[in-house]
Design a protein around this motif. Sequence first.
Motif, mmCIF file in Angstrom:
data_model
loop_
_atom_site.group_PDB
_atom_site.id
_atom_site.type_symbol
_atom_site.label_atom_id
_atom_site.label_comp_id
_atom_site.label_asym_id
_atom_site.label_seq_id
_atom_site.Cartn_x
_atom_site.Cartn_y
_atom_site.Cartn_z
ATOM 1 N N THR A 72 -2.018 -9.395 -0.598
ATOM 2 C CA THR A 72 -3.014 -8.393 -0.576
ATOM 3 C C THR A 72 -2.743 -7.182 -1.700
ATOM 4 O OG1 THR A 72 -4.754 -7.055 0.559
ATOM 5 C CG2 THR A 72 -2.504 -7.156 1.497
ATOM 6 N N PHE A 73 -3.468 -6.514 -2.162
ATOM 7 C CA PHE A 73 -2.725 -5.492 -2.863
ATOM 8 C C PHE A 73 -4.370 -4.470 -3.064
ATOM 9 C CE2 PHE A 73 -4.791 -8.480 -5.721
ATOM 10 C CZ PHE A 73 -5.759 -7.458 -6.651
ATOM 11 N N ILE A 74 -3.982 -3.107 -3.326
ATOM 12 C CA ILE A 74 -4.992 -1.984 -3.630
ATOM 13 C C ILE A 74 -5.059 -2.099 -5.045
ATOM 14 C CG2 ILE A 74 -3.663 -0.178 -3.142
ATOM 15 C CD1 ILE A 74 -6.398 1.134 -2.013
ATOM 16 N N ILE A 130 -4.474 -17.441 -2.027
ATOM 17 C CA ILE A 130 -5.381 -16.694 -1.778
ATOM 18 C C ILE A 130 -4.993 -14.989 -2.000
ATOM 19 C CG2 ILE A 130 -7.289 -15.969 -0.154
ATOM 20 C CD1 ILE A 130 -6.394 -18.571 1.341
ATOM 21 N N LEU A 131 -5.958 -14.417 -2.681
ATOM 22 C CA LEU A 131 -5.444 -12.900 -2.829
ATOM 23 C C LEU A 131 -6.525 -12.173 -2.232
ATOM 24 C CD1 LEU A 131 -4.076 -12.792 -6.504
ATOM 25 C CD2 LEU A 131 -2.947 -12.203 -4.592
ATOM 26 N N ILE A 132 -6.444 -11.032 -1.533
ATOM 27 C CA ILE A 132 -7.276 -10.067 -0.941
ATOM 28 C C ILE A 132 -7.166 -8.634 -1.720
ATOM 29 C CG2 ILE A 132 -8.059 -8.855 1.216
ATOM 30 C CD1 ILE A 132 -6.440 -10.877 2.793
ATOM 31 N N ALA A 133 -8.318 -8.533 -2.530
ATOM 32 C CA ALA A 133 -8.304 -7.432 -3.475
ATOM 33 C C ALA A 133 -8.996 -6.234 -2.765
ATOM 34 C CB ALA A 133 -8.930 -7.896 -4.763
ATOM 35 N N SER A 150 -7.466 2.570 3.370
ATOM 36 C CA SER A 150 -7.286 2.548 4.840
ATOM 37 C C SER A 150 -7.574 1.166 5.185
ATOM 38 C CB SER A 150 -8.208 3.463 5.770
ATOM 39 O OG SER A 150 -7.984 4.728 5.462
ATOM 40 N N ASN A 151 -7.948 0.103 4.457
ATOM 41 C CA ASN A 151 -8.104 -1.287 4.894
ATOM 42 C C ASN A 151 -6.854 -1.716 4.552
ATOM 43 O OD1 ASN A 151 -10.877 -1.407 5.147
ATOM 44 N ND2 ASN A 151 -11.303 -1.978 3.098
ATOM 45 N N MET A 152 -5.851 -1.093 3.935
ATOM 46 C CA MET A 152 -4.545 -1.766 3.662
ATOM 47 C C MET A 152 -3.676 -2.397 4.623
ATOM 48 S SD MET A 152 -4.291 -2.698 0.601
ATOM 49 C CE MET A 152 -2.514 -3.321 0.629
ATOM 50 N N PRO A 153 -3.409 -1.399 5.673
ATOM 51 C CA PRO A 153 -2.618 -1.968 6.880
ATOM 52 C C PRO A 153 -3.263 -3.302 7.572
ATOM 53 C CG PRO A 153 -2.803 0.301 7.087
ATOM 54 C CD PRO A 153 -3.902 -0.312 6.068
ATOM 55 N N ILE A 154 -4.430 -3.189 7.578
ATOM 56 C CA ILE A 154 -5.204 -4.510 8.199
ATOM 57 C C ILE A 154 -5.229 -5.675 7.371
ATOM 58 C CG2 ILE A 154 -7.732 -5.031 9.167
ATOM 59 C CD1 ILE A 154 -7.961 -2.145 9.461
ATOM 60 N N LEU A 155 -5.338 -5.380 6.039
ATOM 61 C CA LEU A 155 -5.457 -6.469 5.293
ATOM 62 C C LEU A 155 -3.964 -7.096 5.318
ATOM 63 C CD1 LEU A 155 -7.727 -5.316 2.271
ATOM 64 C CD2 LEU A 155 -8.197 -6.627 4.427
ATOM 65 N N ASP A 156 -2.915 -6.264 5.022
ATOM 66 C CA ASP A 156 -1.569 -6.724 5.057
ATOM 67 C C ASP A 156 -1.436 -7.688 6.068
ATOM 68 O OD1 ASP A 156 1.235 -6.946 4.298
ATOM 69 O OD2 ASP A 156 1.515 -5.452 6.116
ATOM 70 N N LEU A 157 -1.776 -7.504 7.362
ATOM 71 C CA LEU A 157 -1.771 -8.210 8.643
ATOM 72 C C LEU A 157 -2.542 -9.267 8.535
ATOM 73 C CD1 LEU A 157 -0.312 -8.461 11.380
ATOM 74 C CD2 LEU A 157 -2.268 -7.146 12.481
#
Length: 268
Positions: free
Chosen positions: A141-143, A111-114, A119-126
């Motif tokens: 995940t990545f931006i 699964i990849l979260i794109a 500002s979503n990134m810290p949340i998506l990393d977790l």
Amino acid sequence: MERKAYLYQHYTWPELAEVAKTQPVVVLPIGSVEDHGRHLPLDTDNFLIWNVCEAAAQRADKDILLLPLVPYGFESHHMDFPGTIDIDPEHLLHFVLDVTKSVARHGFRRILIADGHGSNMPILDLAARRTILETGSLCATFIWPSLALDAIRKVRESERGGMAHACELETSVYLYLDGERVEMDQAHKEIGMPRSEFIWMDLVEGSPVLLMDYWSRFSKSGVSGDPTLATAEKGKIIFEAVVDAFVRLAREFKNRPRGERTDYNRSP
């Protein structure tokens, strides 16, 4: 409506169970609804990340299975600007985690979260880390700009801080994808963060120290960067580089090996 083989939601449940056996990489795109200066629409993050993901899925030849877009993100610091929709970070974390855990429950192992919004990134990393710890699936995940930094640097003209938000980068890609919706006569440069050796904001050249104040304290237009340097030609180069890298990422991630876990706390 034309059925698209790369879209998760276009399958029936028995068909999706068969698709899971082929183990495509499931991609969850997430963006935001927020101010992007006076020249770009509120949908900028959603529009850009969806186009990147869909183009990659189309080119990946069944190696990507694309979930519907999550259109809202963490925006508390942008709420001084009308139109912004803010999701509490805890709510966003649990929402995204519920999606990834559902996907894992159905047998998908990659699964990849794109992400389309910084500002979503810290949340998506977790969320990605918890998906790994709480399921049998691998999740990352990545931006999107991070996939093509070298290509972006080659066409960049702005100074440090010029590619942060509603900037040379985002405006260029939007111009390439749908230039009629960009009001370039309203675009102007604004890099309002205080000069610092350690703290600045840039999607391509990030600072060593992270700090995010209320947006209106350092931007009066919603811009952080220099959109006046944006062109559709730059946008095409950036978009193509990101999409090509995305396809390579998905194919590598699909076949990424995992070592055997060993709990050394247990006695032999």
